[in-house]
Design an enzyme around this catalytic site. Structure first.
Site, PDB file in Angstrom:
ATOM      1  CE  LYS A  19      -3.781   2.219   2.620  1.00  0.00           C
ATOM      2  NZ  LYS A  19      -4.809   2.298   3.652  1.00  0.00           N
TER       3      LYS A  19
ATOM      4  CB  SER B  98      -8.372   1.555   5.616  1.00  0.00           C
ATOM      5  OG  SER B  98      -9.200   2.736   5.641  1.00  0.00           O
TER       6      SER B  98
ATOM      7  CB  SER C 210      -7.836   4.305   2.516  1.00  0.00           C
ATOM      8  OG  SER C 210      -7.065   3.576   3.539  1.00  0.00           O
TER       9      SER C 210
END
Length: 513
Positions: free
Chosen positions: A95, A194, A170
């Site tokens: 990420k 997330s 996210s």
């Protein structure tokens, strides 16, 4: 770079902002004293220059749009430093809130664009040491403050099951890449859900570990008390394997206990789950924005667990419905203080900081704060207002109430081995268009966090697994456990996966309806 020394005018502006009431004739005294004090800043700069890390020379590239149809990649790489270990040859996406040394890091936001970290995050170093191949940085939402996948720059991330729908945020790109089979595993981050939200909407496994189990060192913080990193994978076994590599104290992250006993989470899956008691949290169903079809799929998943001889019964935890209010205050005031005003890292804690990230991000957002997403602007407006008018009083209240919320879950977990509920109250929502009004952009970012965010506040481990489909879209089952008993959570998740014969993948002919 030596610090510029302040002149009388600069100090006078600061004094006026504080309301110090310093007499004009005394400003020269304060200027001389402050200038003398600030010489230590230059000394620290010199000392740090002797130990500052230097970024390695690693190759990276921008993905070809044809190979990145859902905008899930930020940049691609091919980094492997060991051919042996638990993850030998397994391809992993990181990420883009998590540092890979020498590789650009944007955190989904124009306010960090152009930054290149000099050292790997702890989890990245552990993955590489275990033989993993870092295949690239996955797109994430703008400063990770969205549960929808529409705030990432420069493009929204699309759901692989239906490209008109949100992939969840996210950790949007991480979940999409795993669902597509582009990578075997991915790192996600979780402050309000997330890891779990995009995993649920993309039909994969996402595990938010117990707070402090996995070091956050080298990832862009939002609010220290709710920051988590965790694995996203296609199977529970892969999530357990990745967690075994990622977990453990690194001595650099104050979120963590000083010591953590190692756990083989893969071996734990071999322990029979039969007889483990399940509490079905009724407040997780039938919420104001719940989808009846999604609730029904999760209820059916509970029946599957019952059939696998895991006794399950409803349990009421009224505090669960109040958890979002606590998260709102902690995340809003905390993020305003740390992520915005404190340039990500904030201060007043012992651990590993990234001074260059703080300087780069702090300078860029102050040069053009219009580059913040609508969600971050809303959070900063509300947070700054609350801090200026009530001076952190409600943050302190919410922190104290956290003990009550956590105790309510703990009481239920004395009766049951795990708790379950829908991960998301709703099905994947339509992506707002590029010209969507502000209220739609903000609304689609935070409307779905009610079941996930309370466990970021309390730190309980929580894993989402694909429960089934409703209207052709994935639905997640969330399994919650006792602090640092992530193994039992994963055992129940694995029992469900085994009972249904594995999890489906997106159809090659994706719906565009």
């Amino acid at each position: 770079m030596p610090m510029d020394q302040p002149d009388a005018a600069a100090l006078a502006r600061i004094a006026e902002g504080y309301g110090f009431g310093i007499a004009e004739g005394d400003m020269a005294i304060y200027e001389a004293a402050a200038s003398g004090l600030l010489q230590s800043w230059n000394k620290v700069e010199d000392l740090y220059g002797e130990i500052a890390p230097t970024p390695p020379d690693r190759r990276w590239g921008q993905p070809d749009p044809a190979d990145n149809p859902d905008n899930a990649w930020y940049v691609t790489t091919e980094i492997q430093e060991s051919t042996s270990g638990l993850l030998a040859g397994r391809r992993v996406a990181i990420k883009d809130n998590t540092a890979v040394a020498g590789i650009p890091m944007m955190n989904g936001s124009r306010t960090l664009e152009g930054f290149v970290p000099a050292e790997d995050a702890t989890v990245v170093r552990r993955l590489l040491d275990a033989g993993a191949v870092i295949a690239g940085k996955s797109t994430c939402e703008d400063l990770c403050f969205s549960g929808g996948s529409h705030t990432s720059k420069p493009h929204a991330v699309r759901n692989p099951w239906n490209t008109t729908r949100s992939a969840g945020g996210s950790s949007s790109g991480s979940a999409v890449l795993v669902a597509q089979g582009e990578v075997d595993l991915a790192v996600g981050g979780d402050q309000g859900g997330s890891v779990r939200m995009p995993a649920a909407w993309c039909g994969v496994v996402g595990h938010k570990p117990t707070h402090g189990l996995v070091p956050y060192t080298g990832a862009f913080p939002i609010e220290q008390s709710i920051d988590h990193l965790g694995p996203i994978a296609r199977t529970v076994a892969d999530a357990a394997l990745m967690l075994s590599v990622m977990a453990g104290a690194d001595g650099k992250d104050p979120r963590q206990p000083t010591t953590l006993d190692p756990v083989d989470y893969v071996a734990a899956l071999d322990e029979p789950a039969r007889g483990l008691r399940i509490g079905v949290v009724v407040e997780g169903f039938g919420r104001v924005n719940s989808d009846a079809g999604a609730d029904a799929v999760v209820r059916e998943a509970v029946e599957t667990l019952r059939a696998a001889r895991l006794p399950a019964e409803d349990v009421s935890i009224p505090w669960h419905l109040d958890g979002t209010a606590l998260w709102d205050v902690i995340a809003t005031e905390g993020a305003t203080w740390q992520m915005v005003d404190g340039n990500g890292y904030g201060m007043n804690w012992k651990g590993r900081y990234d001074p260059e990230l703080m300087a780069h991000y702090g300078s860029r957002w102050r040069q053009d704060a219009s580059q913040f997403s609508e969600t971050v602007k809303m959070v900063a407006l509300a947070g700054r207002y609350a801090l200026e008018t009530n001076h952190g009083r409600h943050y302190a209240m919410a922190r104290n109430l956290e003990q009550e919320l956590s105790a309510a879950y703990d009481a239920a977990l004395q009766e049951y081995d795990v708790l379950v509920m829908p991960t998301m109250p709703m099905l994947p929502t339509p992506l707002p268009g590029a010209d969507a009004p502000v209220d739609a952009v903000i609304g689609r970012a935070l409307e779905m966090i009610g079941n996930t965010c309370p466990f970021d506040v309390t730190g309980h481990p929580a894993c989402t697994v694909p429960a089934g489909m409703s209207d052709g879209l994935p639905v997640g089952l969330m399994i919650i456990g006792r602090h640092f008993d992530d193994a039992t959570v994963l055992r129940v998740a694995h029992a469900f996966e085994t009972a249904i014969g594995g999890f489906p993948t997106p159809n090659m002919m994706r719906s565009n309806a």
